[in-house]
Design a protein around this motif. Sequence first.
Motif, PDB file in Angstrom:
ATOM      1  N   SER A   1       0.804  -1.223  -0.010  1.00 41.93           N
ATOM      2  CA  SER A   1       0.054  -0.105  -0.009  1.00 41.93           C
ATOM      3  C   SER A   1       0.691   1.292  -0.132  1.00 41.93           C
ATOM      4  N   LEU A   2       2.372   1.059   0.264  1.00 37.80           N
ATOM      5  CA  LEU A   2       3.099   2.305   0.184  1.00 37.80           C
ATOM      6  C   LEU A   2       3.620   2.471  -1.048  1.00 37.80           C
ATOM      7  N   THR A   3       2.817   2.825  -2.149  1.00 38.66           N
ATOM      8  CA  THR A   3       3.431   3.396  -3.225  1.00 38.66           C
ATOM      9  C   THR A   3       3.184   4.862  -3.583  1.00 38.66           C
ATOM     10  N   GLY A   4       3.955   5.666  -3.994  1.00 37.07           N
ATOM     11  CA  GLY A   4       3.808   6.823  -4.154  1.00 37.07           C
ATOM     12  C   GLY A   4       3.687   7.739  -3.152  1.00 37.07           C
TER      13      GLY A   4
ATOM     14  N   ASP B   1       3.135   8.614   9.950  1.00 35.58           N
ATOM     15  CA  ASP B   1       1.762   9.394   9.436  1.00 35.58           C
ATOM     16  C   ASP B   1       2.453   9.610   7.977  1.00 35.58           C
ATOM     17  N   LEU B   2       2.044   9.017   6.958  1.00 34.76           N
ATOM     18  CA  LEU B   2       2.632   9.218   5.566  1.00 34.76           C
ATOM     19  C   LEU B   2       1.442   9.841   4.659  1.00 34.76           C
ATOM     20  N   ILE B   3       1.963  10.740   3.790  1.00 31.95           N
ATOM     21  CA  ILE B   3       0.929  10.977   2.643  1.00 31.95           C
ATOM     22  C   ILE B   3       1.302  10.388   1.305  1.00 31.95           C
ATOM     23  N   VAL B   4       0.434   9.596   0.714  1.00 33.90           N
ATOM     24  CA  VAL B   4       0.704   8.936  -0.448  1.00 33.90           C
ATOM     25  C   VAL B   4      -0.195   9.390  -1.492  1.00 33.90           C
ATOM     26  N   LYS B   5       0.384   9.301  -2.774  1.00 31.58           N
ATOM     27  CA  LYS B   5      -0.375   9.981  -3.891  1.00 31.58           C
ATOM     28  C   LYS B   5      -1.806   9.009  -4.187  1.00 31.58           C
ATOM     29  N   THR B   6      -2.706   9.661  -4.292  1.00 35.11           N
ATOM     30  CA  THR B   6      -4.055   8.917  -4.322  1.00 35.11           C
ATOM     31  C   THR B   6      -4.539   9.455  -5.962  1.00 35.11           C
ATOM     32  N   THR B   7      -5.658   8.460  -6.465  1.00 37.80           N
ATOM     33  CA  THR B   7      -6.262   8.969  -7.851  1.00 37.80           C
ATOM     34  C   THR B   7      -7.346   9.867  -7.662  1.00 37.80           C
ATOM     35  N   PRO B   8      -7.158  11.107  -8.002  1.00 37.00           N
ATOM     36  CA  PRO B   8      -8.444  12.062  -7.842  1.00 37.00           C
ATOM     37  C   PRO B   8      -9.701  11.375  -8.164  1.00 37.00           C
ATOM     38  N   LYS B   9     -10.999  11.577  -7.606  1.00 44.84           N
ATOM     39  CA  LYS B   9     -11.900  11.280  -7.601  1.00 44.84           C
ATOM     40  C   LYS B   9     -12.695  11.618  -9.036  1.00 44.84           C
ATOM     41  N   ASP B  10     -13.313  10.805  -9.444  1.00 49.41           N
ATOM     42  CA  ASP B  10     -13.878  11.097 -10.924  1.00 49.41           C
ATOM     43  C   ASP B  10     -15.121  12.041 -10.580  1.00 49.41           C
ATOM     44  N   ARG B  11     -15.001  13.298 -10.826  1.00 49.92           N
ATOM     45  CA  ARG B  11     -15.965  14.580 -10.433  1.00 49.92           C
ATOM     46  C   ARG B  11     -17.139  14.435 -11.534  1.00 49.92           C
ATOM     47  N   SER B  12     -16.935  13.643 -12.591  1.00 50.87           N
ATOM     48  CA  SER B  12     -18.154  13.736 -13.673  1.00 50.87           C
ATOM     49  C   SER B  12     -19.146  12.801 -13.438  1.00 50.87           C
TER      50      SER B  12
ATOM     51  N   TYR C   1     -14.253  17.300  -1.825  1.00 45.25           N
ATOM     52  CA  TYR C   1     -12.808  17.252  -1.719  1.00 45.25           C
ATOM     53  C   TYR C   1     -12.476  15.794  -1.725  1.00 45.25           C
ATOM     54  N   ASP C   2     -11.149  15.366  -2.476  1.00 46.39           N
ATOM     55  CA  ASP C   2     -10.741  14.307  -2.107  1.00 46.39           C
ATOM     56  C   ASP C   2     -10.190  13.718  -0.816  1.00 46.39           C
ATOM     57  N   LYS C   3     -10.523  12.569  -0.397  1.00 48.10           N
ATOM     58  CA  LYS C   3     -10.011  12.122   0.862  1.00 48.10           C
ATOM     59  C   LYS C   3      -8.526  12.127   0.903  1.00 48.10           C
ATOM     60  N   GLY C   4      -7.816  12.380   1.986  1.00 48.26           N
ATOM     61  CA  GLY C   4      -6.564  12.638   2.249  1.00 48.26           C
ATOM     62  C   GLY C   4      -5.826  11.340   2.176  1.00 48.26           C
ATOM     63  N   GLY C   5      -4.474  11.230   1.404  1.00 48.56           N
ATOM     64  CA  GLY C   5      -4.136   9.882   1.325  1.00 48.56           C
ATOM     65  C   GLY C   5      -3.188   9.671   2.602  1.00 48.56           C
ATOM     66  N   ASN C   6      -3.671   9.497   3.630  1.00 44.37           N
ATOM     67  CA  ASN C   6      -2.791   9.251   4.942  1.00 44.37           C
ATOM     68  C   ASN C   6      -2.807   7.811   4.957  1.00 44.37           C
ATOM     69  N   VAL C   7      -1.648   7.191   5.249  1.00 39.52           N
ATOM     70  CA  VAL C   7      -1.359   5.805   5.397  1.00 39.52           C
ATOM     71  C   VAL C   7      -0.457   5.963   6.870  1.00 39.52           C
ATOM     72  N   PHE C   8      -1.233   5.080   7.912  1.00 40.56           N
ATOM     73  CA  PHE C   8      -0.359   4.881   9.143  1.00 40.56           C
ATOM     74  C   PHE C   8       0.316   3.619   9.028  1.00 40.56           C
ATOM     75  N   VAL C   9       1.572   3.716   9.576  1.00 42.83           N
ATOM     76  CA  VAL C   9       2.114   2.525   9.776  1.00 42.83           C
ATOM     77  C   VAL C   9       2.887   2.371  10.783  1.00 42.83           C
ATOM     78  N   LEU C  10       3.283   1.100  11.495  1.00 43.49           N
ATOM     79  CA  LEU C  10       4.056   0.865  12.236  1.00 43.49           C
ATOM     80  C   LEU C  10       5.194  -0.086  11.652  1.00 43.49           C
ATOM     81  N   TRP C  11       6.425   0.147  11.907  1.00 45.55           N
ATOM     82  CA  TRP C  11       7.498  -0.149  11.176  1.00 45.55           C
ATOM     83  C   TRP C  11       8.505  -0.889  12.360  1.00 45.55           C
TER      84      TRP C  11
END
Length: 800
Positions: free
Chosen positions: A216-219, A238-249, A266-276
């Motif tokens: 899940s940790l791409t982009g 707390d990472l921010i990953v690139k997400t695909t913009p929502k189809d507004r049409s 607004y598009d959902k934030g691309g937050n991903v939370f991990v324990l590493w």
Amino acid sequence: MSTAIWGQNNIPEKFRNRYYKIQDLQMSDDRKHVAFNKAYQQSTDTVALVAANGSDSVLLDFPKTIRSAFTKTGNFFVRNTKNAELVLLPSLQKIRWEDIQGAEYSKDLNLILVLKDHLLQVVDDRGNLVRTVQDVHSVHNKEGNLFYTRKHDLQYQLHQLTERSSTLIFESKNEKLDVFQLSPYAYIVFELVEKQNDVHFIDILENHQAKLEHPSLTGISCLMQKPVQIVKGQIFMDLIVKTTPKDRSAVEIWYGNDNYIIEHTYDKGGNVFVLWNPYENKVIKLEDPESTRFFHNGSKKYVLAFDPLKHRDYTKKLPPFTLYRYDIASKKQELLADTGSVVYADPTGKYLATLKNDVWWLIDVETKAEVKIPLKTARAAYFSNDGKILLFENENSLTEYNTGSGKLRDLTVPKGYRSRIISDNYVPISPGSNINRTNFDHGKKLYVQLWNRSGNMTAIASYYKGRLEILMPPTEDYIGDLEVINDGSSLIYTRSNVNMPPQIWWKSKQSALVYDSKKQDQKATGIRSEKITAYNSEGKEVVGVLIYPLDFDKNKKYPMVTAIYESQTFESNKYLVDGMFGSTEGINGRHLVENGYFVFLPSIVYGARGAGFSALDCVDAQLDALQKYDFIDFSRVALIGHSHGGYETSFIATRSDRFATFVSGAGNSDLVRSFNSFNYNFKSPFFWQFEDGQYRMPGPFASNKELYIESSPVYHAENVKRPILLWAGKKDDNIIWDQSMEFYLALRRNNKKVTALFYPEDGHTISKIENRIDLYGRIYDWLDHHLKDVKKDWIQKMDN
């Protein structure tokens, strides 16, 4: 005198800002010098250096500064985008480096890094060259730790500077590297690879490296917060990953029970939370149906989680939370507690404090026990570093709560004063939600500012080992920019008043004047203000501020500009600077008093009938209290406001004939429409602003229809009796410009004297310089035309 702001040469003389306020105080360790930023209306990047001896002169100015600091030996380091300097004190001898690529100073190492032409010079704080490093591409100061990136054999090497040498942290073929230090030997490195970041862990003590890898940790774009090493082998990110913009049409489905309305806009934030665990190369992506946000509260055992929108019904500005506790060892999540909309965490991770249903609660994160604290009113809470003491900012006291014994104790402050703790240790730990870690060192003095609202008086106290001591008795002067000196034994602050340019004071056992900026503004001593006390129809006290014209003559009559916005008693001691800013958008108080106007700033207290009727009631009461002053010409009084003050101005215009003219900027006119709208500034339906915010309505529109309509100026435009100027920016995301336009149309249809100014490329405030000049100029024209009979052609067109 510096006026190098906002392209001052292009600004007409009457709009220029020459006088400055003072902010961002620094004091040398030897207490001999102070530096501060000169705060002009659009620029705060000029740093001034002064001797801390009560002088009224600046030793040196440093324009366009981006870094500055006193060194351990009391010299002064400063840099801008192109140059860096080390000023040797007290001689003022300068060591200067020009056309640099970067420069940083670390007080921990007491070393300066200067990068020029890929040569890194390491310099001590007296300007002596310590060593050099070739082929360096960048330098960074991360929380006092100095790093640099060097190219060597087609590789980029990230080094940490030490006092005598440097340590190689990481190597890469990619130049863009960012670093976060977790411990003396452990680091997280972000490596930019083809527009996304690879994340690496480095332990230089154990010579161990690992790369963060998970499906899940791409982009990965960036970190939302600095990584936290909870214990060795457990890193929370707390990472921010690139997400695909929502189809507004695509069709949107909005349900009547939807708490996630914001996600339609607004598009959902691309937050991903991990324990590493980088030693075992194990990654756990934290996710749960009940939680969309995770945060670390300082615990060694748990990470906390919640869904910020779960209880969001948009009738309150901030929703409450349901918090969950994720056990790092068992990897299980369970309910912890329901909290209020504001949560404070102690630095040990043991406790949370929250105000829930008007009652404070202490939550034990480990046992899940909830203890009711017998305290209702409080503004903020601070834990001691060990979590044993909880201090509450309060009215008439500073309240101390012992988390072990449960004992509550009020430390009395002067009657009518509220306490505010002076501390930088107020850290958001879940961005976007009001969840904060607060703490103070129980072994050092804690400074507390005390403020009396009705008298606008300020005092300073210290809290130490359970005792509260008044250090500075109440004063009518404005006390601001309080900064605790590093060792905690003293503090510096600014002191000013409406007729006194800012001074800098140092407080230890005694108070001492450090610097007086009076030379910049000799006219200020001729300005004075007076607090005007009145009582509204419910018998509640309201205290407004009357500011006298410069060179006031009691035998003359003067026009008056009344500027409205909430309670303004606190303006009675604010130093008036010139230019194009002030307490009300569109006018500058200094300009008005220098041009023969009284300025009156009424205060509003709110009752059950909402903001409009409360404003009318309070303004009437305060104007009645002013009637004894025969030097005010009450046939030449204007009312002006912006935003909420713009709404109150428009409302009063439909109900009052006490004013000769009105100016209303970016204010609501139709409360029914606004109540049922989506506010793109707050990214929320606007219900809460009426039911829980500035409009103070007793409930929603459905149960108060008549009051909402009565409170809406657009439905009563036929009652406006005096000329009114409206203005708005057409890109306003807060109060849409249609609100001003529709009020204009209602006034026009009713043949009222109205003129509207609409700025196509500006928003809620006017930021484009040419438009700001235009707005301020036209408002001054409008006031002169209607209050001084100085005719303006563009205004007279309304009369044709």
